[in-house]
Enzyme design. Structure first.
Site, PDB file in Angstrom:
ATOM      1  N   ASP A 195       9.111   2.326  -0.888  1.00 21.46           N
ATOM      2  CA  ASP A 195       8.795   3.186   0.539  1.00 21.46           C
ATOM      3  C   ASP A 195       8.332   2.861   1.543  1.00 21.46           C
ATOM      4  OD1 ASP A 195       6.098   4.063   1.510  1.00 21.46           O
ATOM      5  OD2 ASP A 195       3.875   3.812   0.424  1.00 21.46           O
ATOM      6  N   LYS A 224       4.214   9.142   9.047  1.00 19.06           N
ATOM      7  CA  LYS A 224       4.599   8.115  10.081  1.00 19.06           C
ATOM      8  C   LYS A 224       5.499   9.144  11.058  1.00 19.06           C
ATOM      9  CE  LYS A 224       1.519   4.904   8.649  1.00 19.06           C
ATOM     10  NZ  LYS A 224       1.617   4.196   7.214  1.00 19.06           N
ATOM     11  N   TYR A 267       0.643  -0.861   0.224  1.00 18.65           N
ATOM     12  CA  TYR A 267       0.047  -0.018   0.005  1.00 18.65           C
ATOM     13  C   TYR A 267       0.921   1.426   0.073  1.00 18.65           C
ATOM     14  CZ  TYR A 267      -3.246   3.812   1.639  1.00 18.65           C
ATOM     15  OH  TYR A 267      -3.594   4.346   2.122  1.00 18.65           O
TER      16      TYR A 267
HETATM   17  C1  LIG Z   1       0.549   4.822   5.610  1.00 18.13           C
HETATM   18  C2  LIG Z   1       1.360   4.433   4.249  1.00 18.13           C
HETATM   19  C3  LIG Z   1       1.002   4.924   2.998  1.00 18.13           C
HETATM   20  C4  LIG Z   1       0.134   6.415   3.568  1.00 18.13           C
HETATM   21  O1  LIG Z   1       0.652   6.967   4.553  1.00 18.13           O
HETATM   22  P1  LIG Z   1      -0.763   8.293   4.685  1.00 18.13           P
HETATM   23  O2  LIG Z   1       0.271   9.747   5.600  1.00 18.13           O
HETATM   24  O3  LIG Z   1      -1.741   7.649   5.187  1.00 18.13           O
HETATM   25  O4  LIG Z   1      -1.276   9.456   3.529  1.00 18.13           O
HETATM   26  C5  LIG Z   1       1.928   4.702   2.107  1.00 18.13           C
HETATM   27  N1  LIG Z   1       2.861   3.923   1.711  1.00 18.13           N
HETATM   28  C6  LIG Z   1       3.111   3.516   3.100  1.00 18.13           C
HETATM   29  C7  LIG Z   1       3.877   1.929   3.276  1.00 18.13           C
HETATM   30  C8  LIG Z   1       2.105   3.366   4.658  1.00 18.13           C
HETATM   31  O5  LIG Z   1       2.436   2.354   5.508  1.00 18.13           O
END
Ligand SMILES: *Cc1c(COP(=O)(O)O)cnc(C)c1O
Length: 429
Positions: free
Chosen positions: A240, A268, A145
């Site tokens: 990511d 995060k 994701y």
């Molecule tokens: C949480 C997450 C996102 C998206 O971040 P948001 O701040 O919720 O938009 C993208 N990539 C990864 C791997 C994530 O865990």
């Protein structure tokens, strides 16, 4: 059993105003058919709900609460900035200070841009990759994701899998066609797709340690292959690390695997609990961004001083304490004891952990990809999760999410968790 009357009342009220009663789908507890818990405060390893029940928290706001909730150092940093103003829409020194701290952790990042969420970070990183390479196609992996970016909502994990949507209505098919999704940890599948699209391949984006289909690390040979192929083809490799950055180790998954991507996305943890994202990488690529280069990207609240204050305070704490081995040992201990209890009850469970992140699956073999996670037992997951939540243990309410442990989870919290798991299993799930 906790009484959750207020959470039930607040949820029914919220449904009048917010689609599904929430502002982010996984919070609705649909996957476990439960009522979401509404919180009112948090401290250390605990969150407290609207009915004053305490929970041992294994979500930690999905990563940022790695040093525990309401950490005094972070509160102090935010309060100090609060007195000086909350936003100027103009540059501040603390943006460079935060950038420097992140670069200290991630040697692959030479320049970085701050944004407001992980979604914004991945969206901007793929635009930059397309602008830099002058190509269009993106390869991603099933179950990874990358936020709710149009181009990346193709076989995405967590929320999407939870709700059984292969992709989302509202994403134009012409755009979706530019993204190809391969099986995670499957070299042949990647090579097959890579060969097909390599001439127009701008980037490969991957969660090197996936945290959105449960918790599944890549095989090192798989990541190495992707690194070699993208380099050879002059396509960019985007890690990511929105979830794993400063969470599995200071330098994220790239430090653990010793593989450097061209671009990294973060979020995060680096916001210390405030809304932040960032993307960075080789200067040669980052210099293509406006105002130096032609690839446009901007943000009214980007580099917001409150968020930078919280984020930099947390990053400094993490650099000085380096808590990752201790977090991993605690997670290991918790999972080992859980395994013993489940096996004594003839229920198959598999577990894994790196640093402060972990996962457990109701399956005999540890899942290697999204298909394996889908196959893991839903009934056990749902019943176990509901029982945990009603007994004061707050695990992620979806088998497609990871778990998180903080430095404030001491032996006492681990032991209490184990005792509650034992109690739950005595009654049966
Ligand atoms: C949480 C997450 C996102 C998206 O971040 P948001 O701040 O919720 O938009 C993208 N990539 C990864 C791997 C994530 O865990």
């Amino acid at each position: 059993m906790n009484k959750i009357d207020n959470s039930i009342k607040f949820f029914s009220e919220a449904k009048k105003h917010l689609p599904g009663g929430v502002n982010s789908p996984v919070r609705a507890f649909k996957n476990i058919e439960g009522n979401p818990i509404f919180f009112k405060k948090a401290k250390g390893a605990y969150v407290f709900d609207a009915d004053d029940n305490a929970y041992i928290d294994y979500i930690g706001s999905w990563g940022p609460m790695i040093m525990g909730h309401s950490h005094p150092t972070i509160i102090k940093a935010i309060s100090k900035q609060l007195e000086l103003g909350t936003s100027y829409g103009a540059p501040t020194k603390i943006e460079s200070e935060t950038a420097e701290l992140i670069k200290q952790c991630f040697p692959s990042i030479e320049k970085i841009r701050m944004v407001n969420s992980g979604t914004e970070a991945t969206m901007s990183a793929i635009r930059l990759a397309r602008g830099f390479t002058k190509r269009n196609k993106i390869i991603k992996f099933d179950g990874c994701y990358h936020g709710h970016v149009d181009s990346l909502l193709i076989k995405a994990g967590s929320g999407i899998s939870t709700f059984g949507l292969p992709d989302s209505p509202g994403v134009p098919p012409q755009l979706a066609k530019q993204t190809l999704s391969c099986e995670f940890n499957n070299q042949e599948d990647f090579l097959r797709v890579f060969e097909k699209v390599k001439d127009d391949l701008a980037a490969v984006i991957i969660e090197p340690i996936a945290g959105n289909m449960g918790f599944i690390p890549s095989e090192k040979s798989f990541l190495k292959l992707i690194r070699n192929k993208t380099k050879e083809n002059k396509s960019l490799l985007i890690f990511d690390e929105v979830m794993t950055g400063l969470r599995v180790s200071l330098g994220g998954a790239q430090e653990i695997y010793k593989i450097q991507p061209d671009l990294t996305t973060l979020g995060k943890v680096i916001g210390g609990g405030l809304p932040v994202g960032a993307f960075g990488g080789r200067a040669e690529i980052m210099n293509h961004l406006a105002p130096d280069g032609p690839v446009y990207q901007a943000g009214t609240l980007s580099g917001n001083p409150l968020a930078m204050a919280a984020g930099s305070a947390l990053i400094k704490l993490l650099i000085s304490k380096n808590p990752y081995d201790a977090l991993e040992n605690k997670a290991k201990k918790l999972l080992k004891e859980m395994k013993t209890i489940f096996y004594a009850n003839n229920i198959s469970i598999s577990t894994n952990q790196i640093g402060g992140m972990f996962g457990f699956f109701f399956s005999k073999e540890l899942p290697q990809n999204l298909k394996d996670v889908v196959k893991s037992n839903d009934m056990y997951f749902k019943n176990f999760l509901n029982a945990c939540i009603r007994n004061g243990i707050y695990f992620a309410p979806s088998k497609f999410e990871a778990g998180f442990i903080s430095t404030k989870h001491t032996n006492k919290e681990i032991k209490n968790t184990i005792d509650i798991v034992k109690k739950i299993l005595r009654k049966g799930i």
